[in-house]
Design a protein around this motif. Structure first.
Motif, PDB file in Angstrom:
ATOM      1  N   ALA A 222       1.397  -4.139  -4.112  1.00 30.84           N
ATOM      2  CA  ALA A 222       1.353  -3.725  -2.704  1.00 30.84           C
ATOM      3  C   ALA A 222       1.172  -2.210  -2.595  1.00 30.84           C
ATOM      4  O   ALA A 222       0.341  -1.716  -1.825  1.00 30.84           O
ATOM      5  CB  ALA A 222       2.627  -4.160  -1.987  1.00 30.84           C
ATOM      6  N   LEU A 223       1.930  -1.470  -3.386  1.00 25.79           N
ATOM      7  CA  LEU A 223       1.857  -0.006  -3.361  1.00 25.79           C
ATOM      8  C   LEU A 223       0.452   0.482  -3.690  1.00 25.79           C
ATOM      9  O   LEU A 223      -0.096   1.360  -3.006  1.00 25.79           O
ATOM     10  CB  LEU A 223       2.865   0.569  -4.359  1.00 25.79           C
ATOM     11  N   GLY A 224      -0.154  -0.088  -4.725  1.00 31.42           N
ATOM     12  CA  GLY A 224      -1.490   0.344  -5.137  1.00 31.42           C
ATOM     13  C   GLY A 224      -2.550   0.102  -4.077  1.00 31.42           C
ATOM     14  O   GLY A 224      -3.480   0.901  -3.917  1.00 31.42           O
ATOM     15  N   LEU A 225      -2.420  -0.985  -3.328  1.00 29.02           N
ATOM     16  CA  LEU A 225      -3.386  -1.262  -2.264  1.00 29.02           C
ATOM     17  C   LEU A 225      -3.261  -0.246  -1.133  1.00 29.02           C
ATOM     18  O   LEU A 225      -4.266   0.251  -0.607  1.00 29.02           O
ATOM     19  CB  LEU A 225      -3.191  -2.683  -1.727  1.00 29.02           C
ATOM     20  N   PHE A 226      -2.029   0.069  -0.750  1.00 31.26           N
ATOM     21  CA  PHE A 226      -1.833   1.068   0.308  1.00 31.26           C
ATOM     22  C   PHE A 226      -2.394   2.421  -0.128  1.00 31.26           C
ATOM     23  O   PHE A 226      -3.084   3.097   0.643  1.00 31.26           O
ATOM     24  CB  PHE A 226      -0.349   1.190   0.659  1.00 31.26           C
ATOM     25  N   GLU A 227      -2.120   2.821  -1.355  1.00 34.17           N
ATOM     26  CA  GLU A 227      -2.596   4.124  -1.819  1.00 34.17           C
ATOM     27  C   GLU A 227      -4.101   4.123  -2.064  1.00 34.17           C
ATOM     28  O   GLU A 227      -4.786   5.109  -1.782  1.00 34.17           O
ATOM     29  CB  GLU A 227      -1.836   4.515  -3.087  1.00 34.17           C
ATOM     30  N   GLY A 228      -4.618   3.011  -2.581  1.00 37.55           N
ATOM     31  CA  GLY A 228      -6.040   2.942  -2.889  1.00 37.55           C
ATOM     32  C   GLY A 228      -6.927   2.951  -1.658  1.00 37.55           C
ATOM     33  O   GLY A 228      -7.999   3.564  -1.656  1.00 37.55           O
ATOM     34  N   PHE A 229      -6.496   2.284  -0.595  1.00 31.66           N
ATOM     35  CA  PHE A 229      -7.297   2.238   0.629  1.00 31.66           C
ATOM     36  C   PHE A 229      -7.198   3.529   1.432  1.00 31.66           C
ATOM     37  O   PHE A 229      -8.076   3.816   2.248  1.00 31.66           O
ATOM     38  CB  PHE A 229      -6.844   1.076   1.514  1.00 31.66           C
ATOM     39  N   THR A 230      -6.134   4.298   1.236  1.00 30.93           N
ATOM     40  CA  THR A 230      -5.896   5.453   2.101  1.00 30.93           C
ATOM     41  C   THR A 230      -6.063   6.806   1.420  1.00 30.93           C
ATOM     42  O   THR A 230      -6.312   7.808   2.089  1.00 30.93           O
ATOM     43  CB  THR A 230      -4.463   5.399   2.666  1.00 30.93           C
ATOM     44  N   GLY A 231      -5.890   6.857   0.095  1.00 29.89           N
ATOM     45  CA  GLY A 231      -5.899   8.139  -0.589  1.00 29.89           C
ATOM     46  C   GLY A 231      -4.610   8.917  -0.384  1.00 29.89           C
ATOM     47  O   GLY A 231      -4.503  10.078  -0.776  1.00 29.89           O
ATOM     48  N   GLU A 232      -3.604   8.280   0.228  1.00 33.06           N
ATOM     49  CA  GLU A 232      -2.304   8.908   0.477  1.00 33.06           C
ATOM     50  C   GLU A 232      -1.281   8.396  -0.535  1.00 33.06           C
ATOM     51  O   GLU A 232      -1.494   7.382  -1.203  1.00 33.06           O
ATOM     52  CB  GLU A 232      -1.813   8.561   1.893  1.00 33.06           C
ATOM     53  N   GLN A 233      -0.141   9.082  -0.630  1.00 31.77           N
ATOM     54  CA  GLN A 233       0.949   8.636  -1.491  1.00 31.77           C
ATOM     55  C   GLN A 233       2.026   7.956  -0.654  1.00 31.77           C
ATOM     56  O   GLN A 233       2.351   8.417   0.448  1.00 31.77           O
ATOM     57  CB  GLN A 233       1.550   9.815  -2.253  1.00 31.77           C
ATOM     58  N   PHE A 234       2.564   6.861  -1.194  1.00 27.53           N
ATOM     59  CA  PHE A 234       3.567   6.074  -0.481  1.00 27.53           C
ATOM     60  C   PHE A 234       4.811   5.879  -1.343  1.00 27.53           C
ATOM     61  O   PHE A 234       4.749   5.926  -2.571  1.00 27.53           O
ATOM     62  CB  PHE A 234       3.011   4.688  -0.114  1.00 27.53           C
ATOM     63  N   GLU A 235       5.933   5.656  -0.676  1.00 25.95           N
ATOM     64  CA  GLU A 235       7.163   5.223  -1.329  1.00 25.95           C
ATOM     65  C   GLU A 235       7.225   3.705  -1.226  1.00 25.95           C
ATOM     66  O   GLU A 235       6.935   3.143  -0.168  1.00 25.95           O
ATOM     67  CB  GLU A 235       8.392   5.815  -0.629  1.00 25.95           C
ATOM     68  N   ALA A 236       7.596   3.037  -2.311  1.00 19.27           N
ATOM     69  CA  ALA A 236       7.694   1.578  -2.291  1.00 19.27           C
ATOM     70  C   ALA A 236       9.019   1.157  -2.914  1.00 19.27           C
ATOM     71  O   ALA A 236       9.306   1.494  -4.062  1.00 19.27           O
ATOM     72  CB  ALA A 236       6.526   0.957  -3.052  1.00 19.27           C
ATOM     73  N   LYS A 237       9.821   0.424  -2.147  1.00 15.67           N
ATOM     74  CA  LYS A 237      11.115  -0.050  -2.634  1.00 15.67           C
ATOM     75  C   LYS A 237      11.302  -1.516  -2.266  1.00 15.67           C
ATOM     76  O   LYS A 237      10.891  -1.945  -1.183  1.00 15.67           O
ATOM     77  CB  LYS A 237      12.251   0.771  -2.012  1.00 15.67           C
ATOM     78  N   GLU A 238      11.914  -2.268  -3.178  1.00 18.89           N
ATOM     79  CA  GLU A 238      12.298  -3.635  -2.847  1.00 18.89           C
ATOM     80  C   GLU A 238      13.716  -3.572  -2.286  1.00 18.89           C
ATOM     81  O   GLU A 238      14.680  -3.334  -3.017  1.00 18.89           O
ATOM     82  CB  GLU A 238      12.240  -4.549  -4.067  1.00 18.89           C
ATOM     83  N   THR A 239      13.833  -3.750  -0.986  1.00 22.85           N
ATOM     84  CA  THR A 239      15.116  -3.565  -0.301  1.00 22.85           C
ATOM     85  C   THR A 239      15.935  -4.848  -0.210  1.00 22.85           C
ATOM     86  O   THR A 239      17.117  -4.810   0.138  1.00 22.85           O
ATOM     87  CB  THR A 239      14.881  -3.014   1.114  1.00 22.85           C
ATOM     88  N   ALA A 240      15.320  -5.989  -0.490  1.00 19.00           N
ATOM     89  CA  ALA A 240      16.030  -7.274  -0.537  1.00 19.00           C
ATOM     90  C   ALA A 240      15.296  -8.162  -1.529  1.00 19.00           C
ATOM     91  O   ALA A 240      14.072  -8.081  -1.648  1.00 19.00           O
ATOM     92  CB  ALA A 240      16.071  -7.933   0.840  1.00 19.00           C
ATOM     93  N   CYS A 241      16.058  -8.990  -2.255  1.00 18.77           N
ATOM     94  CA  CYS A 241      15.431  -9.843  -3.270  1.00 18.77           C
ATOM     95  C   CYS A 241      16.135 -11.196  -3.324  1.00 18.77           C
ATOM     96  O   CYS A 241      17.370 -11.270  -3.280  1.00 18.77           O
ATOM     97  CB  CYS A 241      15.488  -9.168  -4.641  1.00 18.77           C
ATOM     98  N   ARG A 242      15.351 -12.244  -3.422  1.00 20.54           N
ATOM     99  CA  ARG A 242      15.899 -13.592  -3.508  1.00 20.54           C
ATOM    100  C   ARG A 242      16.787 -13.753  -4.739  1.00 20.54           C
ATOM    101  O   ARG A 242      17.765 -14.493  -4.718  1.00 20.54           O
ATOM    102  CB  ARG A 242      14.759 -14.615  -3.549  1.00 20.54           C
TER     103      ARG A 242
END
Length: 258
Positions: A222-242
């Motif tokens: 998910a992180l790579g898609l956001f950064e790849g489409f935008t050229g911006e840097q993002f924070e990615a955290k899993e805040t809840a997990c099954r």
């Protein structure tokens, strides 16, 4: 004799705006950019829908409107990820996808053993960081491929959000889980997922070894898609997990503060 230039209709203005923007827009954005009121915007959108020139997609609680060109991403992804496109070469002992990539089918049990071994060796946190970067790197390369297919350039994540979500949704459909909901938040989104491959694997085969969220690969994708489409840097955290008892796995993706 001078010919008067016929002013563009509201429908033509909206279509031109969406084509130049190269991405989707909400009704609120269309009204703001084009100086339309809500009634004028709805009437123009209805006209474009009747002419089959645009379509709308639900992103969270909002509808995003885009041109029909956006559908080329659906076609591309459906072809790339169709399970019918997997071919077994018994002579070489290989499985190839429609793109020619050699792939391997990995079971949940195999993944759980890999996770359990790393956790048992006290490399749990390091492992999650590494696989997150692996997932991110794969998605960065795929985002470049998608942008070439669509003929678009990097832009703000809201411009390309529909494309990012569609690409991620199709990736999930290849066995990595189900994207249930996209929840807008300040400077980003929360992705809510069910039945993720990683959490399901450790829940079944090594629940005793789980001490933190487990979906590092999918989070990285998910992180790579956001950064790849935008050229911006993002924070990615899993805040809840099954795997830690939550009903869903949740990924928080937000723009990094500059």
């Amino acid at each position: 004799m001078d010919m008067a230039i016929k002013p563009k209709s509201n429908a033509e203005k909206i279509l031109s705006f969406l084509q130049k923007r190269g991405g989707g827009a909400s009704e609120e954005e269309l009204c703001r950019h084009l100086g339309l009121d809500a009634g004028e915007c709805k009437e123009a959108l209805d006209e474009l829908i009747m002419e089959d020139k645009i379509r709308g997609s639900e992103i969270g609680k909002e509808k995003i409107w885009g041109t029909k060109k956006e559908e080329s991403l659906y076609d591309f992804l459906q072809g790339r990820y169709s399970l019918d496109a997997l071919k077994l070469d018994e002579e070489k002992g290989e499985i190839k996808s429609i793109t020619g990539s050699v792939v391997a089918i990995i079971s949940r049990e195999f993944f759980a053993q890999m996770y359990s071994t790393m956790e048992g060796a006290k490399y749990g946190s390091m492992y999650l960081g590494v696989v997150k970067e692996i997932g991110r790197g794969i998605s960065l390369k795929q985002a470049e491929e998608y942008k070439k297919v669509l003929g678009i350039k990097p832009d703000h994540y809201l411009v390309h959000l529909e494309k990012i979500i569609n690409a991620f949704r199709y990736h999930c459909m290849t066995g990595w889980g189900k994207l249930e909901e996209v929840v807008p938040q300040k400077d980003g989104v929360v992705l809510r997922l069910s039945n993720t491959f990683e959490s399901s694997a450790v829940m079944k085969y090594c629940p005793q070894n789980v001490h933190e969220p487990t979906c590092g690969i999918l989070l990285g994708r998910a992180l790579g898609l956001f950064e790849g489409f935008t050229g911006e840097q993002f924070e990615a955290k899993e805040t809840a997990c099954r795997s830690l008892g939550s009903k869903y796995c949740e990924f928080s993706i937000t723009l990094k503060k500059k």
